[in-house]
Design an enzyme around this catalytic site. Structure first.
Site, PDB file in Angstrom:
ATOM      1  N   SER A 148       4.323   1.306   7.980  1.00 24.19           N
ATOM      2  CA  SER A 148       4.050   2.678   7.366  1.00 24.19           C
ATOM      3  C   SER A 148       3.394   3.450   8.540  1.00 24.19           C
ATOM      4  O   SER A 148       3.403   4.631   8.496  1.00 24.19           O
ATOM      5  CB  SER A 148       3.290   2.578   6.245  1.00 24.19           C
ATOM      6  OG  SER A 148       3.845   1.593   5.135  1.00 24.19           O
ATOM      7  N   ASP A 158       2.434  -9.183   9.135  1.00 25.70           N
ATOM      8  CA  ASP A 158       0.948  -9.288   8.879  1.00 25.70           C
ATOM      9  C   ASP A 158       0.558 -10.884   9.040  1.00 25.70           C
ATOM     10  O   ASP A 158       0.382 -11.296   7.986  1.00 25.70           O
ATOM     11  CB  ASP A 158       0.454  -8.715   7.577  1.00 25.70           C
ATOM     12  CG  ASP A 158       0.676  -7.036   7.679  1.00 25.70           C
ATOM     13  OD1 ASP A 158       0.134  -6.478   8.755  1.00 25.70           O
ATOM     14  OD2 ASP A 158       1.475  -6.390   7.186  1.00 25.70           O
ATOM     15  N   GLN A 187      -2.655 -12.063   7.711  1.00 25.53           N
ATOM     16  CA  GLN A 187      -2.844 -11.709   6.396  1.00 25.53           C
ATOM     17  C   GLN A 187      -2.085 -12.760   5.356  1.00 25.53           C
ATOM     18  O   GLN A 187      -2.829 -13.340   4.678  1.00 25.53           O
ATOM     19  CB  GLN A 187      -2.528 -10.481   6.054  1.00 25.53           C
ATOM     20  CG  GLN A 187      -2.448  -9.946   4.678  1.00 25.53           C
ATOM     21  CD  GLN A 187      -1.924  -8.769   4.167  1.00 25.53           C
ATOM     22  OE1 GLN A 187      -2.666  -7.676   4.255  1.00 25.53           O
ATOM     23  NE2 GLN A 187      -0.819  -8.446   3.757  1.00 25.53           N
ATOM     24  N   LEU A 241       6.823   3.307   1.174  1.00 25.46           N
ATOM     25  CA  LEU A 241       7.483   1.848   1.569  1.00 25.46           C
ATOM     26  C   LEU A 241       8.911   2.028   2.555  1.00 25.46           C
ATOM     27  O   LEU A 241       9.267   3.348   2.482  1.00 25.46           O
ATOM     28  CB  LEU A 241       8.081   1.549   0.138  1.00 25.46           C
ATOM     29  CG  LEU A 241       7.208   1.151  -1.053  1.00 25.46           C
ATOM     30  CD1 LEU A 241       8.027   0.829  -2.270  1.00 25.46           C
ATOM     31  CD2 LEU A 241       6.276   0.110  -0.841  1.00 25.46           C
ATOM     32  N   MET A 246       0.872  -1.112   0.047  1.00 20.84           N
ATOM     33  CA  MET A 246      -0.147   0.018   0.070  1.00 20.84           C
ATOM     34  C   MET A 246       0.912   1.223   0.028  1.00 20.84           C
ATOM     35  O   MET A 246       0.554   2.526   0.540  1.00 20.84           O
ATOM     36  CB  MET A 246      -1.050   0.043   1.279  1.00 20.84           C
ATOM     37  CG  MET A 246      -1.841  -1.045   1.061  1.00 20.84           C
ATOM     38  SD  MET A 246      -3.454  -0.874   2.005  1.00 20.84           S
ATOM     39  CE  MET A 246      -3.042  -0.289   3.587  1.00 20.84           C
ATOM     40  N   GLY A 247       2.063   1.207  -0.487  1.00 16.61           N
ATOM     41  CA  GLY A 247       3.026   2.165  -0.622  1.00 16.61           C
ATOM     42  C   GLY A 247       3.728   2.789   0.772  1.00 16.61           C
ATOM     43  O   GLY A 247       3.578   1.910   1.649  1.00 16.61           O
ATOM     44  N   GLY A 306      11.259  -2.821   5.240  1.00 15.29           N
ATOM     45  CA  GLY A 306      10.506  -4.290   5.464  1.00 15.29           C
ATOM     46  C   GLY A 306      10.147  -4.454   3.846  1.00 15.29           C
ATOM     47  O   GLY A 306      10.205  -5.428   3.343  1.00 15.29           O
ATOM     48  N   HIS A 307       9.441  -3.419   3.225  1.00  8.97           N
ATOM     49  CA  HIS A 307       9.045  -3.605   1.937  1.00  8.97           C
ATOM     50  C   HIS A 307      10.051  -3.838   0.970  1.00  8.97           C
ATOM     51  O   HIS A 307      10.041  -4.575   0.095  1.00  8.97           O
ATOM     52  CB  HIS A 307       8.216  -2.395   1.333  1.00  8.97           C
ATOM     53  CG  HIS A 307       7.028  -2.055   2.187  1.00  8.97           C
ATOM     54  ND1 HIS A 307       6.894  -0.909   2.855  1.00  8.97           N
ATOM     55  CD2 HIS A 307       5.872  -2.464   2.094  1.00  8.97           C
ATOM     56  CE1 HIS A 307       5.485  -0.890   3.321  1.00  8.97           C
ATOM     57  NE2 HIS A 307       4.946  -1.884   2.898  1.00  8.97           N
TER      58      HIS A 307
HETATM   59  O1  PAF Z   1      -0.258  -5.710   3.323  1.00 11.47           O
HETATM   60  C1  PAF Z   1      -0.662  -4.662   2.732  1.00 11.47           C
HETATM   61  O2  PAF Z   1      -0.020  -3.592   2.548  1.00 11.47           O
HETATM   62  C2  PAF Z   1      -1.957  -4.863   2.252  1.00 11.47           C
HETATM   63  O3  PAF Z   1      -2.862  -5.478   2.837  1.00 11.47           O
HETATM   64  C3  PAF Z   1      -2.035  -5.476   0.800  1.00 11.47           C
HETATM   65  C4  PAF Z   1      -1.456  -6.981   0.906  1.00 11.47           C
HETATM   66  C5  PAF Z   1      -0.973  -4.979  -0.134  1.00 11.47           C
HETATM   67  C6  PAF Z   1      -3.422  -5.521   0.124  1.00 11.47           C
HETATM   68  O4  PAF Z   1      -3.621  -4.269  -0.094  1.00 11.47           O
END
Ligand code: PAF
Length: 283
Positions: free
Chosen positions: A186, A150, A153, A33, A30-31, A36-37
């Site tokens: 973020s 997450d 998730q 960044l 979700m930007g 971690g990203h």
């Molecule tokens: O983890 C995230 O940033 C969001 O939940 C994802 C997986 C990009 C979905 O919008």
């Protein structure tokens, strides 16, 4: 590296890559960044011929009173991070590009999405499963990369991919932490300097419980009590949940007999932060 905003253009790039016989990795984000990203992108680059990073603040995964409008955004910086990490394309669509105005189709899941974060965010995983399915259909990656921070998730997406036969490898990547232990997020940008200090209680409480588990403690109740007690020493912290669950089913456990996930969500002021550790009794 290219920034692409239209689904049609991305599809034509993917078609061309496939024609060249390239494997494709996807890093959904979700930007805004952070390191971690970046670690996900670097891993994706090392395992695929081409890498797409999606950078999209997905409205359907935010509840009515959540932080959709204030969620931090900085596309210029994100593009620089992606380029440096070696990504080939950043997919940055507008919400109207991703969702028809009269969209009425969602991907939902029972079971795994109902506990932990699903309790206080009842529509969150429906939004995540929907947008991730859409990204999988658009990008058709061989592999997709998600952070272990997450953890729910990650478990939900693995299950969705299995149940809906997506045929995509889901790669889980370790939590990346600041030097003092705070898990990168973020949402850390919402914290005032005082709250930033207080937020250390998440990692501190989990680390102490992890040490107890490593030393042989198998009683989930005792580990949960230790985490709760530790978090309560921090006046700015308010617990949303502290749970020990089976790593695969995410069902609460009474004692540790198989791999578990110790997961917490804690408000520091108005900011809700999550963190976790995984533990396997055989390890
Ligand atoms: O983890 C995230 O940033 C969001 O939940 C994802 C997986 C990009 C979905 O919008």
């Amino acid at each position: 590296m290219q920034v692409v905003t239209s689904i049609e253009e991305l599809r034509s790039i993917i078609k061309w890559w496939r024609g060249e016989g390239h494997s494709i990795g996807l890093v959904p984000t979700m930007g805004y960044l952070h390191e971690g990203h970046k670690s996900l992108i670097v891993k994706a680059v090392s395992e695929n011929d081409r890498v797409v990073v999606s950078d999209f603040v997905n409205p359907t995964q935010f509840g009515a009173n959540e932080d959709l409008s204030s969620y931090p955004r900085d596309m210029e910086r994100d593009a620089a991070v992606c380029e440096e990490a070696g990504a080939d394309v950043v997919f940055h669509p507008e919400p109207e590009e991703m969702y028809f105005e009269d969209n009425c189709t969602f991907v939902d899941m029972d079971g795994l999405t109902k506990g932990l974060c699903g309790k206080s965010r009842p529509t969150h995983f429906r939004g995540v499963c929907t947008v991730v399915s859409k990204l999988f259909h658009i990008v058709t990656p061989d592999r997709a990369y998600f952070g272990q921070k997450d953890a729910q998730q990650l478990a939900v997406i693995r299950r969705m991919v299995r149940d809906l036969n997506f045929g995509i490898s889901i790669v889980g990547c370790p939590i990346v932490r600041e030097e003092d232990g705070l898990a990168m997020s973020s949402r850390n940008t919402y914290l005032s300097p005082k709250e930033r200090k207080a937020a250390l209680i998440l990692h501190k409480s989990l680390s102490a419980a992890e040490e107890m588990a490593k030393a042989g403690e198998r009683d989930a109740g005792k580990l949960i009590s230790a985490i709760v007690k530790s978090i309560k020493t921090e006046p700015l912290a308010r617990i949303d949940y502290v749970e020990l669950v089976d790593a695969e089913t995410l069902e609460p456990v009474g004692s540790i007999k198989a791999p578990i996930l110790a997961a917490i969500a804690v408000y520091i002021g108005k900011t809700r932060l999550i963190d976790n550790f995984s533990f396997s009794p055989e390890a």
